[in-house]
Design an enzyme around this catalytic site. Structure first.
Site, mmCIF file in Angstrom:
data_model
loop_
_atom_site.group_PDB
_atom_site.id
_atom_site.type_symbol
_atom_site.label_atom_id
_atom_site.label_comp_id
_atom_site.label_asym_id
_atom_site.label_seq_id
_atom_site.Cartn_x
_atom_site.Cartn_y
_atom_site.Cartn_z
ATOM 1 N N ASP A 154 -37.373 52.576 50.144
ATOM 2 C CA ASP A 154 -37.045 53.947 49.735
ATOM 3 C C ASP A 154 -36.331 54.718 50.852
ATOM 4 O OD1 ASP A 154 -36.996 56.055 47.944
ATOM 5 O OD2 ASP A 154 -39.141 56.009 47.529
ATOM 6 N N GLU B 121 -32.232 54.270 47.087
ATOM 7 C CA GLU B 121 -31.666 55.336 47.897
ATOM 8 C C GLU B 121 -31.045 56.387 47.005
ATOM 9 O OE1 GLU B 121 -27.698 56.394 49.478
ATOM 10 O OE2 GLU B 121 -28.405 55.337 47.721
ATOM 11 N N TRP B 122 -31.331 56.234 45.690
ATOM 12 C CA TRP B 122 -31.013 57.214 44.643
ATOM 13 C C TRP B 122 -29.514 57.426 44.427
ATOM 14 C CZ3 TRP B 122 -33.932 60.319 48.672
ATOM 15 C CH2 TRP B 122 -35.236 59.865 48.780
ATOM 16 N N ASP C 220 -27.433 58.344 46.619
ATOM 17 C CA ASP C 220 -26.940 59.463 47.437
ATOM 18 C C ASP C 220 -25.748 59.086 48.306
ATOM 19 O OD1 ASP C 220 -28.933 60.911 46.371
ATOM 20 O OD2 ASP C 220 -29.948 61.427 48.268
ATOM 21 N N ASP D 31 -35.056 59.905 40.341
ATOM 22 C CA ASP D 31 -36.114 59.291 39.525
ATOM 23 C C ASP D 31 -35.963 59.555 38.033
ATOM 24 O OD1 ASP D 31 -37.046 58.552 41.955
ATOM 25 O OD2 ASP D 31 -38.985 59.546 41.793
HETATM 26 C C1 GLA Z 1 -39.289 57.940 45.269
HETATM 27 C C2 GLA Z 1 -38.762 56.784 44.427
HETATM 28 C C3 GLA Z 1 -39.737 56.499 43.300
HETATM 29 C C4 GLA Z 1 -41.105 56.182 43.865
HETATM 30 C C5 GLA Z 1 -41.588 57.283 44.776
HETATM 31 C C6 GLA Z 1 -42.842 56.906 45.547
HETATM 32 O O1 GLA Z 1 -39.296 59.123 44.553
HETATM 33 O O2 GLA Z 1 -37.493 57.088 43.916
HETATM 34 O O3 GLA Z 1 -39.260 55.452 42.492
HETATM 35 O O4 GLA Z 1 -41.031 54.964 44.568
HETATM 36 O O5 GLA Z 1 -40.603 57.641 45.739
HETATM 37 O O6 GLA Z 1 -43.296 57.908 46.380
#
Ligand code: GLA
Length: 405
Positions: A153, A186-187, A189, A208
């Site tokens: 993450d 890493e979403w 970003d 998320d």
């Molecule tokens: C981030 C991730 C999620 C999850 C949470 C855990 O938000 O994107 O998928 O793993 O952290 O804290």
């Protein structure tokens, strides 16, 4: 250097090259098709413990998910204890009293694999110990426990270069030697699709997920997203996906509160987009409807097709969109999506249509090339020699598999 020394060093160099190559090959083979599994976060958040994880492994087998191809049982955030005096990470002994090695052994004994979660920063998103500065120690620890998958993450990383941070952990995993599927979280970003092909096996493309059809769920400083917003954020990314490196649309919310129709659409979309399919529901208590969705073998086969091409949006007709995924042996998957709140009837005269995919280089003139089709969810069939008339429920999909005649 004497001749003997020269030969000695040469031998070591060959061994290292051979070893490095074998490890690279081992890692290369891990995600030839998108990974299939389960993850604790969407349902349990920080409330994880060894008993629940064992039960989830049992349920993956007894529900038929393992037979359908699901492989990984992944423990997300909050399994961590403190680091010991030498800096090695410990498991949270209260919730994992038997230790992680015993849990991994149990999951392996079921014929499944096990994943863990860590973070490139000092702390994870839930405030546990991250891997920053401890990457090699953590990789060796995971290997000694028998871990097969790492979700990594991006919390607490303000001053860190993303490519360098993820490459460091990749190198640490390589060096530890146990094959580990490396899932970058890493979403989107820092556009990981542009730099992570050789770093991880998949990368999250968005923030998320949230179990809703078309919402943004506001958490204050950040938002999570429903099915349609995540789908819409995939524009332009399909060219980066392929065997060994996938666009990850986040863990699924099937069985977590949306309607059955929405769950079916969500699963079908993630599958046709060649996203990793990681269930996020409680497998121990899922309904038959949820189980039927998650184990639909035809939909999973589309996701797991060896050609490894993500679907493209072929037709955008407002609330009606058609996605096409080229498959092996000249077959195609077609997904008709109704984004709207009302059912829609849709007519398609195949013979007027032409499809060209710049990525797979597939091209079809439907007036010349004819196909048989079969509806994946309903089972009915037809041919492209006749007009197609579909009723698509609100928030629903129809998925057809086309086979050359
Ligand atoms: C981030 C991730 C999620 C999850 C949470 C855990 O938000 O994107 O998928 O793993 O952290 O804290």
């Amino acid at each position: 250097m004497t001749k003997k020394q020269f030969l000695g060093w040469g031998f070591i160099a060959v061994l290292l090259m051979w070893g490095g190559n074998t490890y690279a090959q081992k890692f290369d083979q891990l995600a030839k098709t998108p990974q299939l599994g389960w993850n604790s976060w969407n349902t349990f958040g920080c409330d994880v413990n060894e008993k629940m994880i064992r039960e989830m492994a049992d349920a993956m087998v007894s529900s038929g998910m393992k037979d359908a191809g699901y492989e990984y049982i992944n423990v997300d955030d909050c399994w961590h204890g403190e680091r010991d005096k030498q800096g090695f990470i410990q498991v949270d002994k209260k919730h994992f009293p038997s230790g992680m090695k015993a849990l991994a052994d149990y999951v392996h004994s079921k014929g499944l694999k096990i994943g863990l979660y860590s973070d490139a920063g000092n702390t994870t998103c839930a405030g546990r110990r991250g891997s920053r500065g401890h990457e090699y120690q953590d990789a060796v620890t995971y290997a000694s426990w028998g871990i097969d998958y790492l979700k990594y993450d991006w919390c607490d990383t303000q001053d860190i270069n993303p490519k360098a941070a993820y490459s460091t952990m990749r190198d640490a995993l390589y060096t530890a030697g146990r094959p580990v599927l490396f899932s970058i979280c890493e979403w989107g970003d820092n556009k990981p699709w542009e730099w992570a092909t050789d770093v991880g096996h998949s990368w999250r493309t968005t923030g998320d997920i949230y179990p809703c059809w078309n919402c943004e769920h506001n958490h204050g400083s950040w938002s999570s997203w429903g099915v349609l917003p995540i789908l819409d954020k995939q524009v332009g990314l399909r060219k980066y996906a392929g065997p060994g490196h996938w666009n990850d649309m986040d863990m699924m919310e099937v069985g977590n509160g949306m309607s059955e129709e929405e769950d079916r659409s969500h699963f079908s979309l993630w599958a046709i987009m060649a996203s990793p399919l990681i269930a996020g529901n409680d497998l121990r208590s899922m309904s038959d409807a949820t189980k039927k969705i998650l184990t639909n073998k035809d939909m999973l086969a589309i996701n797991q097709d060896k050609l490894g091409v993500q679907a493209m949006k072929w037709i955008d007709d407002g609330d009606l969109e058609i996605f096409v995924k080229p498959l092996e042996k000249g077959e195609y998957a077609f997904l008709f999506l109704n984004r709207a709140d009302q059912a829609q009837d849709y007519m398609l005269d195949w013979s007027f249509h032409y499809m060209k995919d710049d990525i797979s280089k597939h091209e079809v003139f439907f007036d010349k090339k004819k196909f048989n089709w079969r509806d994946i969810w309903r089972g009915d069939s037809g041919t492209t020699t006749e007009k197609l008339g579909l009723n698509i429920p609100a928030h629903g999909v129809r998925v057809l598999r086309l086979t050359p005649r």
